[in-house]
Design an enzyme around this catalytic site. Structure first.
Site, short mmCIF file in Angstrom:
data_model
loop_
_atom_site.label_atom_id
_atom_site.label_comp_id
_atom_site.label_asym_id
_atom_site.label_seq_id
_atom_site.Cartn_x
_atom_site.Cartn_y
_atom_site.Cartn_z
N LYS A 118 0.83 -1.21 0.00
CA LYS A 118 0.00 0.00 0.00
C LYS A 118 0.85 1.25 0.00
O LYS A 118 0.45 2.27 -0.56
CB LYS A 118 -0.96 0.01 1.20
CG LYS A 118 -2.08 -0.99 1.01
CD LYS A 118 -3.35 -0.57 1.73
CE LYS A 118 -4.48 -1.49 1.36
NZ LYS A 118 -5.61 -1.43 2.29
N LYS A 200 -3.15 -10.58 -7.30
CA LYS A 200 -4.37 -10.86 -6.54
C LYS A 200 -5.56 -10.07 -7.12
O LYS A 200 -5.38 -8.92 -7.51
CB LYS A 200 -4.07 -10.39 -5.11
CG LYS A 200 -5.06 -10.77 -4.08
CD LYS A 200 -4.59 -10.27 -2.72
CE LYS A 200 -4.79 -8.76 -2.56
NZ LYS A 200 -4.71 -8.27 -1.20
N LYS A 203 -10.02 -4.63 -5.90
CA LYS A 203 -10.93 -3.61 -6.43
C LYS A 203 -10.20 -2.53 -7.22
O LYS A 203 -10.82 -1.82 -8.00
CB LYS A 203 -11.75 -3.00 -5.31
CG LYS A 203 -10.95 -2.58 -4.11
CD LYS A 203 -11.75 -2.74 -2.83
CE LYS A 203 -10.83 -2.88 -1.63
NZ LYS A 203 -11.40 -3.56 -0.51
P1 TYM Z 1 -9.68 -6.84 3.00
O1 TYM Z 1 -10.75 -5.85 3.24
O2 TYM Z 1 -8.57 -6.48 2.07
O3 TYM Z 1 -10.29 -8.20 2.49
C1 TYM Z 1 -11.38 -8.82 3.15
C2 TYM Z 1 -11.29 -10.32 3.10
O4 TYM Z 1 -11.25 -10.79 1.75
C3 TYM Z 1 -10.09 -11.59 1.55
N1 TYM Z 1 -9.58 -11.34 0.19
C4 TYM Z 1 -9.33 -12.30 -0.69
N2 TYM Z 1 -9.46 -13.65 -0.61
C5 TYM Z 1 -9.14 -14.36 -1.73
N3 TYM Z 1 -8.69 -13.79 -2.87
C6 TYM Z 1 -8.56 -12.45 -2.99
N4 TYM Z 1 -8.14 -11.91 -4.12
C7 TYM Z 1 -8.88 -11.64 -1.86
N5 TYM Z 1 -8.86 -10.30 -1.63
C8 TYM Z 1 -9.29 -10.13 -0.36
C9 TYM Z 1 -9.09 -11.12 2.61
O5 TYM Z 1 -8.12 -12.09 2.88
C10 TYM Z 1 -10.01 -10.85 3.78
O6 TYM Z 1 -10.31 -12.03 4.47
N6 TYM Z 1 -7.14 -6.22 7.21
C11 TYM Z 1 -8.30 -6.82 6.62
C12 TYM Z 1 -9.61 -6.35 7.25
C13 TYM Z 1 -9.67 -6.54 8.72
C14 TYM Z 1 -9.80 -7.76 9.41
C15 TYM Z 1 -9.80 -7.44 10.79
C16 TYM Z 1 -9.94 -9.09 9.01
C17 TYM Z 1 -9.57 -5.55 9.63
N7 TYM Z 1 -9.66 -6.09 10.90
C18 TYM Z 1 -9.91 -8.41 11.78
C19 TYM Z 1 -10.07 -10.07 10.00
C20 TYM Z 1 -10.05 -9.73 11.37
C21 TYM Z 1 -8.31 -6.48 5.14
O7 TYM Z 1 -7.72 -5.52 4.72
O8 TYM Z 1 -9.07 -7.30 4.40
#
Ligand code: TYM
Length: 338
Positions: A118, A200, A203
């Site tokens: 990021k 990956k 969005k």
């Molecule tokens: P975030 O918002 O980027 O993504 C949310 C969830 O989607 C999964 N994910 C994917 N899985 C498979 N293939 C992909 N291309 C893909 N892109 C995203 C992510 O692994 C995630 O499970 N830091 C976290 C949000 C968060 C969080 C938490 C998660 C904040 N606090 C506490 C769990 C527990 C994040 O940025 O996910």
């Protein structure tokens, strides 16, 4: 992941409403959440505070946060069985986040891949929040004494740091936090971009990304254009290293249909990508159709959504408050007399 009926284990996860939900979020995370709702005590939230580490349009952020809740419900997260809330409505997240910042090392934060990615993408805004993001994520998880954190592969590193922080704190002050385990699905944990299958799905690349609310024609078009390779015969088989595009499409197809890779290879034996790609597209269209229709219906009912996130925040606050009080006491803060 095993569970015993008598003592329900706690599960928690969140997604940043920094964009609309996509197929990676669904297959890597939300789909699995909905499948296990009955067995666990589940907390799912919109990680709205986390999105502020990157500049957001305030109006859009508000819209997406509530739309995300509608999509959670449409994906099968029943508000009667799951606690669904907005992270910013439970102020204990920010408070424990601050405390845990003081127990998280500069070196640890510097090694986080998400920070490196990021900060490369937002070179003009490498702010403190982006760097300390994992301490807030640790707070999200540890506040609820979660046993499991169902996430995609990319969040494994943050979950491991959460474990290290919990262990460090427990060693200093005695048993305070449950040490959580990440729960990563076998298939679908890392869905790749349809246009660039070595990156990956995210969005920030709308052409390679399928959104849950995309119309069927749009989804079909994206799959028809998906990048594969130049093989023509016996081309549908799983080889993630040499055939990343096909491996990704097979993972998606397997995730949405429940078919194994062997079954998929047999189904497309002797058939080319002209048959395979539209078939994957159709399977995704059918899997997402009821979700989109239901999400659109729920999104129109603002009063219902407000009720869900109000109830969710109240339930979540009750648990979060208990943990935070314990932590404040352990570190030596004077108990609040009111
Ligand atoms: P975030 O918002 O980027 O993504 C949310 C969830 O989607 C999964 N994910 C994917 N899985 C498979 N293939 C992909 N291309 C893909 N892109 C995203 C992510 O692994 C995630 O499970 N830091 C976290 C949000 C968060 C969080 C938490 C998660 C904040 N606090 C506490 C769990 C527990 C994040 O940025 O996910």
């Amino acid at each position: 992941m095993e569970n015993n009926e008598n003592a329900k284990k706690t599960l928690l996860s969140g997604i940043q409403p920094s964009g609309d939900l996509h197929l990676g979020n669904f297959l890597g995370a939300v789909k699995n959440w909905a499948e296990i709702a009955d067995e666990f005590d589940c907390y799912y939230f919109m990680a709205d505070l986390h999105t502020l580490t990157v500049r957001q349009d305030p109006k859009e952020l508000r819209r997406r946060s509530v739309a995300q809740l509608a999509q959670y419900i449409a994906c099968g997260l029943d508000p009667e069985k799951n606690t669904l809330f907005l992270q910013s409505h439970v102020h204990e997240h920010a408070e424990l986040g601050w405390i845990l910042n003081c127990y998280t090392m500069f070196g640890e934060l510097s090694r986080m891949t998400q920070f490196k990615d990021k900060s490369a993408k937002n070179a003009d805004n490498i702010n403190g929040g982006l760097f300390t993001y994992p301490a807030l994520m640790a707070a999200d998880i540890l506040l609820y004494q979660a046993d499991f954190v169902p996430v995609g592969q990319d969040q494994k590193q943050h979950c491991e740091l959460t474990r290290d922080i919990a262990i460090r704190f427990n060693n200093l002050y005695g048993e305070t936090f449950k040490v959580p385990e990440p729960y990563i699905p076998k298939v679908g944990a890392r869905i790749m971009s349809l246009g660039a299958p070595t990156s990956k799905m995210s969005k920030s690349d709308p052409q390679g990304c399928v959104f849950l609310l995309d119309k069927p024609e749009e989804i079909a078009r994206k799959f028809k254009r998906a990048v594969t390779d130049s093989d023509t015969e016996h081309c549908v088989y799983y080889d993630a290293e040499n055939k990343p595009g096909v491996a990704n499409l097979m993972s998606i197809y397997s995730s949405v249909t429940g078919k194994t890779f062997d079954e998929i290879e047999k189904e497309f034996d002797g058939k080319g990508y002209g048959v395979f790609k539209p078939a994957v597209g159709d399977a995704v269209v059918e899997a997402l159709r009821p979700i989109r229709e239901e999400a659109e219906r729920i999104m129109a009912d603002k009063a219902y959504l407000q009720q869900v996130y109000t109830d969710g925040a109240q339930k979540a606050s009750y648990i979060a408050r208990k943990t935070l009080r314990k932590v404040y006491k352990k570190v030596g803060l004077v108990e609040k007399p009111f």
